[in-house]
Design a protein around this motif. Sequence first.
Motif, PDB file in Angstrom:
ATOM      1  N   UNK A 129      40.182 -23.897  52.679  1.00 37.70           N
ATOM      2  CA  UNK A 129      39.976 -23.125  53.907  1.00 37.70           C
ATOM      3  C   UNK A 129      38.891 -22.097  53.768  1.00 37.70           C
ATOM      4  N   UNK A 130      38.835 -21.211  54.760  1.00 38.26           N
ATOM      5  CA  UNK A 130      37.753 -20.234  54.816  1.00 38.26           C
ATOM      6  C   UNK A 130      37.800 -19.264  53.629  1.00 38.26           C
ATOM      7  N   UNK A 131      36.650 -19.092  53.013  1.00 38.65           N
ATOM      8  CA  UNK A 131      36.574 -18.201  51.851  1.00 38.65           C
ATOM      9  C   UNK A 131      36.793 -18.940  50.534  1.00 38.65           C
ATOM     10  N   UNK A 132      37.259 -20.187  50.634  1.00 37.50           N
ATOM     11  CA  UNK A 132      37.566 -20.932  49.402  1.00 37.50           C
ATOM     12  C   UNK A 132      36.711 -22.199  49.291  1.00 37.50           C
ATOM     13  N   UNK A 133      35.546 -22.175  49.969  1.00 38.41           N
ATOM     14  CA  UNK A 133      34.703 -23.371  50.082  1.00 38.41           C
ATOM     15  C   UNK A 133      34.201 -23.897  48.738  1.00 38.41           C
ATOM     16  N   UNK A 134      34.133 -23.036  47.721  1.00 33.24           N
ATOM     17  CA  UNK A 134      33.609 -23.522  46.438  1.00 33.24           C
ATOM     18  C   UNK A 134      34.536 -24.557  45.812  1.00 33.24           C
ATOM     19  N   UNK A 135      35.785 -24.589  46.261  1.00 34.88           N
ATOM     20  CA  UNK A 135      36.743 -25.560  45.714  1.00 34.88           C
ATOM     21  C   UNK A 135      37.262 -25.173  44.341  1.00 34.88           C
ATOM     22  N   UNK A 136      37.029 -23.921  43.938  1.00 32.39           N
ATOM     23  CA  UNK A 136      37.403 -23.507  42.579  1.00 32.39           C
ATOM     24  C   UNK A 136      38.619 -22.570  42.539  1.00 32.39           C
ATOM     25  N   UNK A 137      39.207 -22.278  43.686  1.00 30.79           N
ATOM     26  CA  UNK A 137      40.340 -21.340  43.729  1.00 30.79           C
ATOM     27  C   UNK A 137      41.665 -22.094  43.586  1.00 30.79           C
ATOM     28  N   UNK A 138      42.481 -21.649  42.644  1.00 33.37           N
ATOM     29  CA  UNK A 138      43.794 -22.284  42.453  1.00 33.37           C
ATOM     30  C   UNK A 138      44.885 -21.220  42.453  1.00 33.37           C
ATOM     31  N   UNK A 139      46.109 -21.684  42.683  1.00 29.14           N
ATOM     32  CA  UNK A 139      47.241 -20.749  42.693  1.00 29.14           C
ATOM     33  C   UNK A 139      47.767 -20.550  41.274  1.00 29.14           C
ATOM     34  N   UNK A 140      47.890 -19.305  40.846  1.00 25.72           N
ATOM     35  CA  UNK A 140      48.563 -19.065  39.564  1.00 25.72           C
ATOM     36  C   UNK A 140      50.000 -19.565  39.676  1.00 25.72           C
ATOM     37  N   UNK A 141      50.495 -20.235  38.652  1.00 28.93           N
ATOM     38  CA  UNK A 141      51.837 -20.800  38.785  1.00 28.93           C
ATOM     39  C   UNK A 141      52.679 -20.561  37.538  1.00 28.93           C
ATOM     40  N   UNK A 142      53.983 -20.721  37.711  1.00 25.49           N
ATOM     41  CA  UNK A 142      54.939 -20.523  36.621  1.00 25.49           C
ATOM     42  C   UNK A 142      55.785 -21.789  36.508  1.00 25.49           C
ATOM     43  N   UNK A 143      55.908 -22.291  35.280  1.00 28.33           N
ATOM     44  CA  UNK A 143      56.617 -23.553  35.042  1.00 28.33           C
ATOM     45  C   UNK A 143      57.708 -23.325  33.992  1.00 28.33           C
ATOM     46  N   UNK A 144      58.910 -23.744  34.285  1.00 29.38           N
ATOM     47  CA  UNK A 144      59.970 -23.750  33.266  1.00 29.38           C
ATOM     48  C   UNK A 144      59.715 -24.947  32.364  1.00 29.38           C
ATOM     49  N   UNK A 145      59.611 -24.703  31.076  1.00 25.41           N
ATOM     50  CA  UNK A 145      59.226 -25.803  30.185  1.00 25.41           C
ATOM     51  C   UNK A 145      59.877 -25.650  28.822  1.00 25.41           C
TER      52      UNK A 145
ATOM     53  N   UNK B 229      48.301 -21.023  34.277  1.00 26.19           N
ATOM     54  CA  UNK B 229      49.597 -21.715  34.237  1.00 26.19           C
ATOM     55  C   UNK B 229      50.435 -21.005  33.178  1.00 26.19           C
ATOM     56  N   UNK B 230      51.571 -20.471  33.595  1.00 25.09           N
ATOM     57  CA  UNK B 230      52.441 -19.750  32.665  1.00 25.09           C
ATOM     58  C   UNK B 230      53.713 -20.564  32.425  1.00 25.09           C
ATOM     59  N   UNK B 231      54.012 -20.859  31.171  1.00 25.64           N
ATOM     60  CA  UNK B 231      55.227 -21.596  30.825  1.00 25.64           C
ATOM     61  C   UNK B 231      56.313 -20.608  30.406  1.00 25.64           C
ATOM     62  N   UNK B 232      57.504 -20.757  30.965  1.00 25.51           N
ATOM     63  CA  UNK B 232      58.599 -19.867  30.559  1.00 25.51           C
ATOM     64  C   UNK B 232      59.725 -20.682  29.910  1.00 25.51           C
ATOM     65  N   UNK B 233      60.340 -20.085  28.923  1.00 28.01           N
ATOM     66  CA  UNK B 233      61.391 -20.776  28.171  1.00 28.01           C
ATOM     67  C   UNK B 233      62.408 -19.774  27.613  1.00 28.01           C
ATOM     68  N   UNK B 234      63.600 -20.306  27.256  1.00 29.64           N
ATOM     69  CA  UNK B 234      64.726 -19.446  26.824  1.00 29.64           C
ATOM     70  C   UNK B 234      64.934 -19.477  25.322  1.00 29.64           C
TER      71      UNK B 234
END
Length: 512
Positions: free
Chosen positions: A373-389, A404-409
């Motif tokens: 969308x608007x402001x993100x035309x370069x195609x290089x913007x991604x969402x920071x995410x958290x993954x249980x792994x 990408x942040x991996x979380x574990x117990x």
Amino acid sequence: DQFGIRAALNNLGVLSENLGTSTGNEWINSGQDYIESVSPVDGVLIGKIQTTDKKSYEQIILKAQEAFKFWRKVPAPQRGEIIRQIGDALRVAKMDLGKLVSYEMGKSYQEGLGEVQEMIDICDFAVGLSRQLYGLTMHSERPGHRMYEQWHPLGIVGIISAFNFPVAVWSWNSMIAWVCGDVCIWKPSEKAPLSGVACQHIVAKIFKENGLPDGISSLIVGDYKVGEFMTHDKRVPLISATGSTRMGKVVGMAVASRLGRSLLELGGNNGIIITENADMDIAIRGALFGAVGTAGQRCTTTRRLIIHESVYEKVKERLISAYSKLVIGNPLDEKNHVGPLIDKDAVRKYLEALKKVKEEGGIEVVAGGVIEGKGFESGCYVKPCVIEAQNHFEMVQEETFAPILYIMKYKTIEEAIAMHNGVPQGLSSAIMTLNMREAEAFLSTSGSDCGIANVNIGTSGAEIGGAFGGEKETGGGRESGSDSWKAYMRRQTNTINYSTALPLAQGIKFDI
Ligand code: UN1
């Protein structure tokens, strides 16, 4: 141009020509090949820079060799005075250079300024160091003998730097190398070449104003093939390279095959242990900046959180809430927290890692994805995410240069430390705890196996005063502060006999 990019580029002189090969004052025309610098911020072509060919590389080396013969004889404190002037010039250029770094590689303007501040700091450090560079004296076992060691400059230092810290990491190397009496040839990342051109202008001006010869600071531009000119070149005794472990293995082997020295600063897979005794506000803030700062593209980025089972759900909830408040967008706009990845190839690798880790059983706690969308035309913007792994997942064992942040117990501190160390890389690490036993266990010989180990501080954002680098696949090199300067010099042991006899060491008798 609401952020004043044009003015910054003009002030830094990076648009006035498109040559990339420089001995300092002289910019060498090196043929027809160019690389393009495209901003990940808006996808706009900022400039084209001519790459270095073999012929112009030869010119660079010859100039550097000549310059070394002069520079090594300049007393170290006088070399320090030049670095002091470079530090002052960087203070003047700080905002422009911070802006260029932000625009060319995509980190936030604040982080761009922070990067230039690191350069200023290392200049100050180098100035003080120029009156030190201490060797030891030792007691000879023989009467009338004196023994000591001294440190001499090495010669030409080849610096290969990465896109994520396009200017600071070069300065850690070059400022220290220069006070040590070396001359430098720098190949900046082909993904951030204009930042290199800008720095070359700044330092070349100071060398020239002081009447110093060309060739103390040289710039070469291009991809790994240009780097290979140096790694295979016996005339370059030290190669300092920052980048991926894959790159480091190739560079390290090439340099080792000619018995040269290499200083490698490679991938990290940095973890934070959050114990049940953590100050949760500090833990969440530290983890968040570590994970999403520079859009997860620092070698010190926090990639794994190892969380005590009793606080796991609480940490997870607080992360979800904190991530929901992150604003992603143009990094020059100070209301945004997270900018783009460096290029579309990095986006592809991010998506691939997300897909693979989910196939391995990872569960998305904060969802990832590309932003459009608007402001993100370069195609290089991604969402920071958290993954249980799980720590043993193939993707968790690898460094993906993305947020990408991996979380574990974990259950026991011993188990947490084992998990923490259970990756191939060994750069930075941290424990969040107010419990002295846990903190000390983490810092002990059987604790973290990393080059950097922190307590109640995240994994990124190290100060320049300490030695920076890591173990295992991180490559073992140390740059920046402490006694890292020793890598840029050769040590000489000297024994002087001022007696009238010639006793042999170890008491050996040899009379005729
Ligand atoms: C890097 O990512 O290559 O400790 C260097 C930090 C910064 C340097 C990172 N001072 O995060």
